[in-house]
Design a protein around this motif. Structure first.
Motif, mmCIF file in Angstrom:
data_model
loop_
_atom_site.group_PDB
_atom_site.id
_atom_site.type_symbol
_atom_site.label_atom_id
_atom_site.label_comp_id
_atom_site.label_asym_id
_atom_site.label_seq_id
_atom_site.Cartn_x
_atom_site.Cartn_y
_atom_site.Cartn_z
ATOM 1 N N HIS A 74 27.974 4.897 -56.717
ATOM 2 C CA HIS A 74 26.922 4.739 -57.729
ATOM 3 C C HIS A 74 27.495 4.851 -59.139
ATOM 4 C CE1 HIS A 74 24.265 4.952 -54.352
ATOM 5 N NE2 HIS A 74 24.806 6.120 -54.002
ATOM 6 N N LEU A 75 28.556 4.073 -59.381
ATOM 7 C CA LEU A 75 29.220 4.164 -60.680
ATOM 8 C C LEU A 75 28.325 3.577 -61.777
ATOM 9 C CD1 LEU A 75 32.826 3.016 -59.687
ATOM 10 C CD2 LEU A 75 31.937 5.344 -59.849
ATOM 11 N N THR A 76 28.346 4.212 -62.960
ATOM 12 C CA THR A 76 27.573 3.679 -64.096
ATOM 13 C C THR A 76 28.506 3.094 -65.158
ATOM 14 O OG1 THR A 76 27.575 5.833 -65.162
ATOM 15 C CG2 THR A 76 25.691 5.317 -63.759
ATOM 16 N N GLY A 77 29.792 3.303 -64.963
ATOM 17 C CA GLY A 77 30.744 2.722 -65.914
ATOM 18 C C GLY A 77 32.104 2.665 -65.242
ATOM 19 N N ILE A 78 32.908 1.640 -65.584
ATOM 20 C CA ILE A 78 34.241 1.576 -64.984
ATOM 21 C C ILE A 78 35.306 1.341 -66.052
ATOM 22 C CG2 ILE A 78 33.500 0.838 -62.680
ATOM 23 C CD1 ILE A 78 34.329 -2.010 -63.394
ATOM 24 N N VAL A 79 36.504 1.877 -65.765
ATOM 25 C CA VAL A 79 37.652 1.675 -66.646
ATOM 26 C C VAL A 79 38.742 1.017 -65.822
ATOM 27 C CG1 VAL A 79 39.499 2.839 -67.911
ATOM 28 C CG2 VAL A 79 37.137 3.619 -68.159
ATOM 29 N N ILE A 80 39.221 -0.140 -66.293
ATOM 30 C CA ILE A 80 40.312 -0.814 -65.598
ATOM 31 C C ILE A 80 41.566 -0.633 -66.449
ATOM 32 C CG2 ILE A 80 41.020 -2.967 -64.466
ATOM 33 C CD1 ILE A 80 38.214 -2.656 -63.659
ATOM 34 N N ARG A 128 28.728 8.184 -64.431
ATOM 35 C CA ARG A 128 29.587 8.316 -63.249
ATOM 36 C C ARG A 128 30.638 7.209 -63.376
ATOM 37 N NH1 ARG A 128 27.933 11.179 -58.995
ATOM 38 N NH2 ARG A 128 28.887 9.733 -57.516
ATOM 39 N N ILE A 129 31.850 7.632 -63.675
ATOM 40 C CA ILE A 129 32.871 6.653 -64.052
ATOM 41 C C ILE A 129 33.911 6.439 -62.954
ATOM 42 C CG2 ILE A 129 34.728 6.151 -65.735
ATOM 43 C CD1 ILE A 129 33.013 7.809 -67.750
ATOM 44 N N GLY A 130 34.274 5.180 -62.737
ATOM 45 C CA GLY A 130 35.342 4.840 -61.798
ATOM 46 C C GLY A 130 36.553 4.347 -62.570
ATOM 47 N N VAL A 131 37.760 4.768 -62.158
ATOM 48 C CA VAL A 131 38.978 4.335 -62.824
ATOM 49 C C VAL A 131 39.814 3.514 -61.842
ATOM 50 C CG1 VAL A 131 41.107 5.072 -63.950
ATOM 51 C CG2 VAL A 131 38.984 6.334 -64.356
ATOM 52 N N PHE A 132 40.263 2.337 -62.276
ATOM 53 C CA PHE A 132 41.055 1.464 -61.406
ATOM 54 C C PHE A 132 42.355 1.117 -62.115
ATOM 55 C CE2 PHE A 132 36.597 1.071 -60.574
ATOM 56 C CZ PHE A 132 36.491 1.108 -59.190
ATOM 57 N N VAL A 133 43.459 1.613 -61.574
ATOM 58 C CA VAL A 133 44.753 1.385 -62.212
ATOM 59 C C VAL A 133 45.473 0.253 -61.475
ATOM 60 C CG1 VAL A 133 46.922 2.435 -62.968
ATOM 61 C CG2 VAL A 133 44.841 3.832 -62.795
ATOM 62 N N CYS A 134 45.856 -0.777 -62.253
ATOM 63 C CA CYS A 134 46.490 -1.955 -61.655
ATOM 64 C C CYS A 134 48.010 -1.856 -61.780
ATOM 65 C CB CYS A 134 45.976 -3.207 -62.375
ATOM 66 S SG CYS A 134 46.685 -4.723 -61.731
#
Lengths: 662, 130
Positions: free
Chosen positions: A60-66, A3-9
Motif C-alpha cells: 500500500h505504498l503512497t510514494g516511491i523513490v527510484i 508509506r514509501i517504497g525504495v527501488f535501487v537499480c
C-alpha cells in the motif's frame, strides 16, 4: 505519514560496479516512512516495472523513490508504471545515482555514501509530494513553416500531404531559397531548377498550403499546440492576386541599374522585378529603395504599362495574426562575408568569386547565360584555382570554427563541370582534407581527379595578387613540400556558410535555444535531431547545422513527420508542475509578471475579507496553467513568497537540502 | 645544463605560449611565406617538428634565421598556431643556452647575403650579440 517504497537499480554494471546497491537499499530502508526497500538489476525492464507495481499494491505504498539513471531518461517510464498500479504519477521521485554518481566517481565507498545521500533527499521530497493531475490543452491543426527554401518546401508538402493546413513564411519575394540559385546538384549532376521548380509549383497548387512571400514573422506567443504568430506582409506595391506575372513592367522600368541579389550581384535588375522566370508566386515586386516613383513620386511607368492594373504605390505593410499548433524553423544559410580574408583579393579583383557566384556564372539562367566568362573582361578563363575551407575550420576568429560540410562536394562538382564544358582549362583545387562521406560521394570526387583530370593539391593558398589582368596565386603543395606560384584567370573561393542573419531573432521569438554559431540546438543530438528543446518547435535544414540537399530533404520530411504526430492529437497533456500564486500572500508587486518568459501571469483586482465584516480590494497575481511551463522564474522573483511551483515547492526543495546536509 | 631534445621542444612550446597540436596541417603558412624558397625546413614543418619533439635538426638548420618575422603566417593561420612565434621561440631557446651560440662580431660578414634585407641583419645583430 507516507508509506514509501525504495527501488535501487543496478543498471547492469553501470551503477552496481561503483555503488554498493545492496548497502544503499539497506540504509534507505531505515529512513522514516520507508516501508519497503529493494534492489534489482534493471528496474526499467518489464520485470523490474512489474516488481514496482506489485510492491505498490502489496505494501500500500503512497510514494516511491527510484534510485537509477537521470530522470530525463526514465522518469516518464516510472511515472507510467506507478499510474498503472493506481499510484499518482507525481508521487514518484528519481534519485539520479548514475549520471550524478556512479559514472563520475571511482571510489566505491564514497560513491555508495553519495548514492545514499541522494536517495535520502528524494525520500525527504516524496514525504511532501501531493498527487497532481495533468490538465489538457487543445491543438490547433495548422503548422507554420518559417523559410521557403528546399527545407521549408519539403516540410510543407509532407505536412499538407497528411491533410493539415500549412503556412510558409518566406522573406524573399519568391520561395526556392538557395537551391534555386544552384546550377547542378552533386553527385548526379541533375539540374537544380529541374528538380526544384516542380516542387515549387506543387506548393503553389496545393490547397492546404498558403505562401506568405515577401513576409516575415513579427512575433510569436503561446505554447505547443497553441501558438499565435503575427506575420508581417511587406508592401510589394503590386497586388498579388491581380498581377499575372507577364513581366512587361520589368521590361519597361527605366531604373535598370539595381544589383541583382538572385545573381549574387553579378548583374543588374530593374526596380520592379521578378527574381527569376520560375518564381513562385510569379508576381512582380517593387524595390522601394530603387523605385523613383516611391522615392520622389516621378515615374509611374509600370503602372501605365500594366494591363492588369496590379500596381499600387500606396500599398502598406500588412499584419496578419494566425494560430498554429506547431512551428518549423527552416531559415537556411548564407555564405559568410569575406572582409577578414584580404589575402584572397576578393575585394580587389572581380575575377575572385565565391562558389555561389560561380554557380550563377555556370547557370544557363545566370548573368552570362551559362557560358563561363571572367567577370572582369568577359573573356574565357583558361586556368582556374579553387580554394577550399575559406573561412571554415577557422578558430582564429576570422571565420567559422566548424566544417561547412558541403564545400568538398560542390568544389569537385565545379571542377568537373569546368573540365567537361571547357576541356582547354586547367583546374587546380587546393584542399586541406577532402571530406566526401555519403552515397556515391567519394566516387564522384575520384571521378573529378581520374576522369576529368582536375589537379587536386594538398595545401592552402596563402596569397592571391592581381597582376596585369591575371591572378598570381601563391600556395603550398604539402605533399611535394613546395611552394607554388600559379598564374590564374579566375579564383573560386569555397566560402564557409553561416546561419541566416534572421535566425537569432527568430530563436529569441520562439524561445528556442541556439549554439555559439547561431545554429539551432536539437533536443537530442542523436535521438531527437529535428526537434528543438522547446516543445512544438521543429528544425528543418541548415538552420540546425550544415548539410547538403539530400540530407536537408530527409530532415525536412522527418520534421514533417514529427509535426504530423503532434497535429493528429486533439488534446495535449499539460505539465501539472506549474506555478501557483497564494493570493493571501501576494502583494501585487508585478515582479513575477515581468520575469515570466511565457506571459502566463496576469493581475486582477480581487475582493478579500478583512476583520469586522469589512472587505478590501487587492491586486493579486494569477497563473494560467495552460501557458505556464513550470520554469520557476517567478518563484525566485517573488519577494513575498507567494509564488510556488507545484511538485517543486520551496518546502520540498528545502527538505531535500536538509536531507543532504543532515 | 644540457637539455635533451624533448626538453628543448617543451621549452620552445613554453616560450611561444602556443599549442602546436591545434595545427590542422593546411599549409597556409607555407603558402603565405615570402622566404619559403630560402628555407630548408618550412613554416608548416616547424610546427610539426616542435610538436613531435624533433627539434635538433631544426635548431641546427639555417632555416630559423631565414624567417623575416613578417608575420604573414601568423596573420593567416586559421588555427591560431602562429608558426613565426615558434620560430622566434626556437631562436630564443638556442641563445638561452649558456655559453654558446651568441653572435660574434667576426661571424657576421660570412653570413651576409645580398638578398637579405639589411634591416633583418641589423635587428638580428642587436638581438643576438649579447
Amino acid at each position: 505519514m507516507q508509506r514509501i517504497g525504495v527501488f535501487v537499480c543496478w543498471c547492469g554494471s553501470n551503477i552496481a560496479a561503483t555503488v554498493d546497491v545492496q548497502q544503499v537499499a539497506d540504509e534507505l530502508a531505515k529512513e522514516p516512512g520507508v516501508v519497503y526497500s529493494t534492489n534489482y538489476q534493471y528496474m526499467c525492464s518489464q520485470s523490474g516495472q512489474q516488481m514496482i507495481q506489485e510492491a505498490i499494491k502489496e505494501h500500500h505504498l503512497t510514494g516511491i523513490v527510484i534510485c537509477s539513471c537521470s530522470p530525463r531518461m526514465h522518469e516518464a517510464t516510472f511515472r507510467k508504471t506507478a499510474a498503472a498500479a493506481g499510484l499518482n504519477s507525481y508521487m514518484v521521485e528519481i534519485a539520479n545515482i548514475r549520471e550524478q554518481c556512479s559514472w563520475i566517481h571511482k571510489n566505491k565507498e564514497e560513491a555508495t555514501e553519495k548514492a545514499i545521500i541522494l536517495g535520502r533527499a528524494a525520500i525527504a521530497k516524496v514525504h511532501l509530494n501531493a498527487p497532481l493531475t495533468a490538465g489538457e490543452s487543445p491543438v490547433v491543426k495548422r503548422a507554420l513553416v518559417i523559410g521557403g527554401g528546399i527545407a521549408g518546401i519539403q516540410t510543407a508538402l509532407d505536412i499538407a500531404d497528411a491533410g493539415f493546413e500549412v503556412d510558409i513564411v518566406e522573406k524573399k519575394p519568391t520561395i526556392g531559397g538557395k537551391m534555386a540559385q544552384i546550377d547542378k546538384t552533386f553527385p548526379t549532376l541533375d539540374c537544380a531548377a529541374c528538380i526544384l521548380t516542380p516542387k515549387m509549383v506543387d506548393v503553389a497548387q496545393n490547397e492546404k498550403i498558403h505562401i506568405y512571400s515577401y513576409s516575415e514573422v513579427e512575433s510569436v506567443k503561446g505554447f505547443v499546440g497553441n501558438f499565435t504568430a503575427t506575420i508581417k506582409k511587406k508592401a510589394r506595391y503590386v497586388k498579388e492576386d491581380v498581377c499575372t506575372g507577364c513581366g512587361l513592367c520589368t521590361e519597361k522600368c527605366p531604373m535598370k541599374k539595381v544589383p541583382n541579389e538572385f545573381n549574387q550581384m553579378l548583374d543588374n535588375r530593374t526596380a520592379i522585378y521578378i527574381p527569376f522566370a520560375q518564381a513562385v508566386p510569379k508576381v512582380a515586386t517593387i524595390d522601394p529603395n530603387a523605385c523613383m516613383m516611391l522615392k520622389n513620386g516621378k515615374c509611374g511607368v509600370c503602372s501605365k504599362v500594366c494591363t492588369a492594373g496590379a500596381i499600387d504605390y500606396t500599398q502598406k505593410d500588412e499584419y496578419i495574426e494566425q494560430q498554429y499548433g506547431a512551428i518549423v524553423v527552416a531559415t537556411g544559410f548564407n555564405t559568410i562575408k569575406l572582409d577578414n580574408f584580404d589575402e584572397f583579393a576578393y575585394s580587389q579583383s572581380p575575377d575572385v568569386v565565391t562558389s555561389l557566384e560561380f554557380e550563377r556564372l555556370m547557370n544557363a539562367a545566370g548573368p552570362t547565360g551559362g557560358t563561363l566568362l571572367r567577370p572582369s573582361d568577359h573573356t574565357h578563363p583558361h586556368t582556374l584555382v579553387f580554394v577550399q575551407c575559406v573561412g571554415s575550420r577557422d578558430i582564429s576568429g576570422c571565420g567559422k570554427p566548424y566544417c561547412s560540410k558541403i564545400c568538398c562536394m560542390y568544389t569537385a562538382k565545379h571542377a568537373m563541370l569546368c573540365r567537361e564544358k571547357y576541356p582547354d582549362t586547367e583546374v587546380y583545387v587546393f584542399y586541406i582534407d577532402v571530406r566526401t562521406p555519403g552515397k556515391n560521394f567519394d566516387e564522384f570526387y575520384r571521378r573529378a581527379v581520374e576522369e576529368y583530370g582536375v589537379h587536386y593539391i594538398k595545401g592552402m593558398v596563402g596569397k592571391v595578387a592581381p597582376k596585369d589582368g591575371k591572378l598570381m596565386v601563391q600556395a603550398s603543395d604539402l605533399l611535394a613540400n613546395d611552394q607554388l606560384l600559379i598564374e590564374a584567370d579566375m579564383v573560386v573561393l569555397a566560402t564557409a556558410i553561416e546561419p541566416d542573419e534572421s535566425a537569432r531573432s527568430i530563436a529569441t521569438m520562439l524561445t528556442a535555444s541556439m549554439d555559439t554559431n547561431d545554429f539551432f540546438t536539437e533536443a537530442h543530438p542523436k535521438l531527437r535531431p529535428v526537434e528543438s528543446p522547446t516543445a512544438g518547435i521543429f528544425l528543418s535544414g541548415v538552420c540546425q547545422g550544415p548539410k547538403d540537399i539530400p540530407e536537408t530533404v530527409s530532415q525536412a520530411s522527418a520534421a514533417a513527420a514529427k509535426v504530423i504526430g503532434l497535429l493528429v492529437k486533439d488534446k495535449l497533456t499539460c505539465n501539472p508542475c506549474v506555478a501557483e500564486s497564494n493570493e493571501l500572500m501576494c502583494n501585487g508587486c508585478s515582479a513575477c509578471e515581468k520575469v515570466c518568459p511565457y506571459g502566463a501571469i496576469t493581475y486582477s483586482d480581487k475582493e478579500f475579507r478583512t476583520p469586522y465584516r469589512t472587505t478590501i480590494m487587492r491586486r493579486v497575481a494569477s497563473v494560467n496553467p495552460a501557458v505556464c511551463q513550470g520554469c520557476g522564474a517567478c518563484t525566485v522573483a517573488c519577494p513575498s513568497g507567494a509564488m510556488d511551483l507545484k511538485g517543486f515547492s520551496t518546502r520540498q526543495i528545502m527538505a531535500e537540502v536538509d536531507a543532504i546536509c543532515k | 645544463m644540457e637539455k635533451n631534445e624533448k626538453e628543448l621542444a617543451q621549452l620552445i612550446q613554453e616560450i611561444s605560449g602556443l599549442n602546436p597540436k591545434k595545427c590542422m596541417k593546411c599549409g597556409k603558412c607555407s603558402g603565405a611565406c615570402p622566404a619559403f624558397h630560402e628555407m630548408e625546413y618550412h613554416p608548416h614543418q616547424f610546427v610539426d617538428m616542435v610538436d613531435r619533439g624533433d627539434v635538433n635538426r631544426l635548431l641546427e638548420s639555417k632555416s630559423i634565421w631565414m624567417c623575416l618575422t613578417c608575420f604573414a603566417c601568423v596573420e593567416r593561420c586559421p588555427r591560431d598556431v602562429k608558426p613565426a612565434n615558434f620560430i622566434e621561440a626556437a631562436r630564443l631557446a638556442l641563445i638561452r643556452q649558456q655559453g654558446c651560440n651568441h653572435l660574434k662580431d667576426e661571424a657576421v660578414p660570412p653570413l651576409l647575403d645580398e638578398e637579405m634585407p639589411q634591416q633583418a641583419i641589423v635587428s638580428a645583430y642587436r638581438k643576438f650579440k649579447k
